[in-house]
Write an enzyme that holds these catalytic residues in place. Structure first.
Site, short mmCIF file in Angstrom:
data_model
loop_
_atom_site.label_atom_id
_atom_site.label_comp_id
_atom_site.label_asym_id
_atom_site.label_seq_id
_atom_site.Cartn_x
_atom_site.Cartn_y
_atom_site.Cartn_z
N PRO A 35 1.06 -1.22 -0.16
CA PRO A 35 0.31 -0.02 0.00
C PRO A 35 0.92 1.40 -0.56
O PRO A 35 1.36 1.16 0.53
CB PRO A 35 -0.83 -0.26 1.58
CG PRO A 35 0.32 -0.86 2.19
CD PRO A 35 0.37 -1.94 1.83
N GLN A 44 -5.76 -1.36 2.70
CA GLN A 44 -5.18 -1.11 4.24
C GLN A 44 -6.11 -0.66 4.74
O GLN A 44 -6.85 0.77 4.71
CB GLN A 44 -4.26 -0.70 3.95
CG GLN A 44 -3.34 -0.61 5.28
CD GLN A 44 -1.61 -0.31 4.98
OE1 GLN A 44 -1.64 1.10 4.37
NE2 GLN A 44 -1.36 -1.07 5.47
N CYS A 68 3.64 3.15 8.98
CA CYS A 68 3.19 4.56 8.62
C CYS A 68 4.03 5.16 10.22
O CYS A 68 3.17 5.75 10.93
CB CYS A 68 2.05 5.11 8.70
SG CYS A 68 1.97 7.05 7.60
N LYS A 85 0.48 -5.15 9.24
CA LYS A 85 1.43 -5.07 8.72
C LYS A 85 2.14 -3.36 9.32
O LYS A 85 1.93 -2.88 9.93
CB LYS A 85 1.56 -3.69 6.98
CG LYS A 85 2.81 -3.38 6.82
CD LYS A 85 2.96 -3.11 5.58
CE LYS A 85 2.94 -2.38 3.81
NZ LYS A 85 4.34 -1.66 4.62
N ASN A 130 9.34 -6.57 3.67
CA ASN A 130 8.89 -6.20 3.06
C ASN A 130 9.55 -4.88 3.53
O ASN A 130 10.55 -4.79 4.86
CB ASN A 130 7.72 -4.86 3.47
CG ASN A 130 7.73 -4.06 2.78
OD1 ASN A 130 6.91 -3.50 3.97
ND2 ASN A 130 7.41 -3.83 1.58
N GLY A 131 10.44 -4.71 2.66
CA GLY A 131 11.52 -3.27 2.21
C GLY A 131 12.97 -3.54 1.92
O GLY A 131 13.70 -4.78 2.03
N GLY A 191 7.40 -2.53 -2.49
CA GLY A 191 6.71 -0.63 -2.44
C GLY A 191 6.73 -0.58 -3.76
O GLY A 191 6.92 -0.50 -5.41
N ARG A 192 7.80 0.84 -3.97
CA ARG A 192 8.79 1.38 -4.81
C ARG A 192 9.39 1.19 -5.69
O ARG A 192 8.79 1.13 -7.17
CB ARG A 192 9.15 3.06 -4.14
CG ARG A 192 8.60 3.68 -3.22
CD ARG A 192 8.87 3.91 -2.11
NE ARG A 192 7.97 5.81 -1.78
CZ ARG A 192 7.21 4.96 -0.65
NH1 ARG A 192 6.48 3.91 -1.11
NH2 ARG A 192 5.95 6.23 -0.78
#
EC number: 1.3.1.-
Length: 336
Positions: free
Chosen positions: A24, A77, A107, A146, A218-219, A240-241
């Site tokens: 997300p 999410q 976040c 998450k 993730n990451g 993600g990006r």
């Protein structure tokens, strides 16, 4: 061959495959972006942008929940920390047909912290557990979390295990772990994605110590080769990006990570399939750039990529016939 995917029964035997997912991302993973990404991969689990409980309960819920049927498998999410509100929003998500409801505990922005949303909730594991239980009691749709591996002031492995353990007791069986801590004061959200070091070994230890849980990493993951390597340890990987800026990476996900024998779709084929969607969006009163802003990375690595981006990010705003400009852009990727 791909490893067998760990099952996540949720509340009622529903199985959502989280072997590969796109994270997300605020302002990015809207419904137009997800429609585009789905053209590249049929198996990838897609996530919405984070939607706050207030936005759903006090604004136009349909606007935030709207999606195309082709986007499935699809997760919503949520951002929030009031159990009753999250339960109400989970019901809205289930009624709208979402395949999963995910709680944002990662976040780091000041704006969400002030509303007790995101990574700050890692300091309140009992509250997160209450939120998860309220949502699970309200719906049969799987509820997931998450989160980061910690926050400043609460970044020991013991505290991470306490957080996961309490949320597990509330019934959550799937955790997506961003393998960085979040620094809640002094760093921007962008810096929080780059400055705290990645610690995959912490997430791996979490999987070893909680073998009954589904742990998605993730990451910092950028290639399918990295995904395959991480899948030796984890139940799934989330990009993600990199998936946003280099979306054609998704074109081989089904074949390389899920064992599909379907042919890999070409860039030009994706654009041909996207065109009717753009036409329909424009006929309903929308602007072309609502869609095309998400596809600028499709030409990455090719001669003409700069012109492709210019056509779709600048020229379409000045054109009397923006579809003609889109077709010009398509020609640059013809046969690729």
């Amino acid at each position: 061959m791909p490893q067998k995917q760990a099952e996540n029964p949720g509340n009622s035997g529903n199985t959502v495959v989280r072997r590969f997912s796109v994270a997300p991302m605020m302002d990015w993973t809207d419904r137009h972006c997800r429609f585009f990404l789905r053209l590249l991969s049929k198996q990838t689990l897609l996530y919405t942008e984070m939607v706050t409980t207030g936005a759903l309960l006090h604004n136009d819920a349909h606007r935030f929940l709207r999606h195309d049927a082709s986007e499935h498998p699809l997760a919503l999410q949520l951002g929030g920390s009031v159990p009753a509100d999250l339960a109400a929003c989970a019901r809205l998500a289930e009624d709208a047909g979402y395949d999963e409801v995910n709680l944002n505990v990662g976040c780091p922005s000041d704006r969400v912290q002030n509303n007790m949303i995101g990574a700050c909730l890692m300091a309140h594991p009992a509250l997160v557990a209450d939120c998860v239980k309220a949502m699970r009691d309200a719906v049969s749709t799987p509820v997931t979390v998450k989160h980061r591996i910690g926050i400043n002031g609460r970044d020991s492995y013991a505290e991470l295990c306490d957080f996961v353990g309490q949320v597990r007791e509330a019934g959550c069986r799937s955790f997506t772990v961003h393998a960085r801590i979040a620094i809640l004061e002094g760093l921007s959200p962008k810096e929080n994605r780059e400055v705290p070091p990645l610690r995959y070994e912490v997430a791996a230890q979490l999987k070893a110590d909680f073998p009954d849980l589904e742990i998605v990493l993730n990451g910092g993951i950028k290639t399918l080769e990295e995904c395959q390597a991480h899948l030796e340890t984890f139940d799934g990987v989330m990009l993600g990006r990199e998936a946003y800026h280099n979306p054609y990476l998704l074109a081989e996900v089904d074949q390389r990570l899920f064992g599909s024998d379907a042919p890999v779709v070409s860039r030009s084929e994706v654009l041909a399939q996207l065109r009717p969607y753009i036409v329909a969006h424009m006929e309903s009163g929308g602007a072309m750039h609502h869609v095309t802003r998400h596809i600028l990375g499709l030409a990455q690595g090719f001669k003409g990529a700069r012109r492709f981006r210019q056509l779709l990010s600048a020229d379409i705003h000045k054109a009397a016939q923006p579809l003609a400009v889109f077709d010009q852009a398509v020609e640059l990727l013809q046969g690729r």
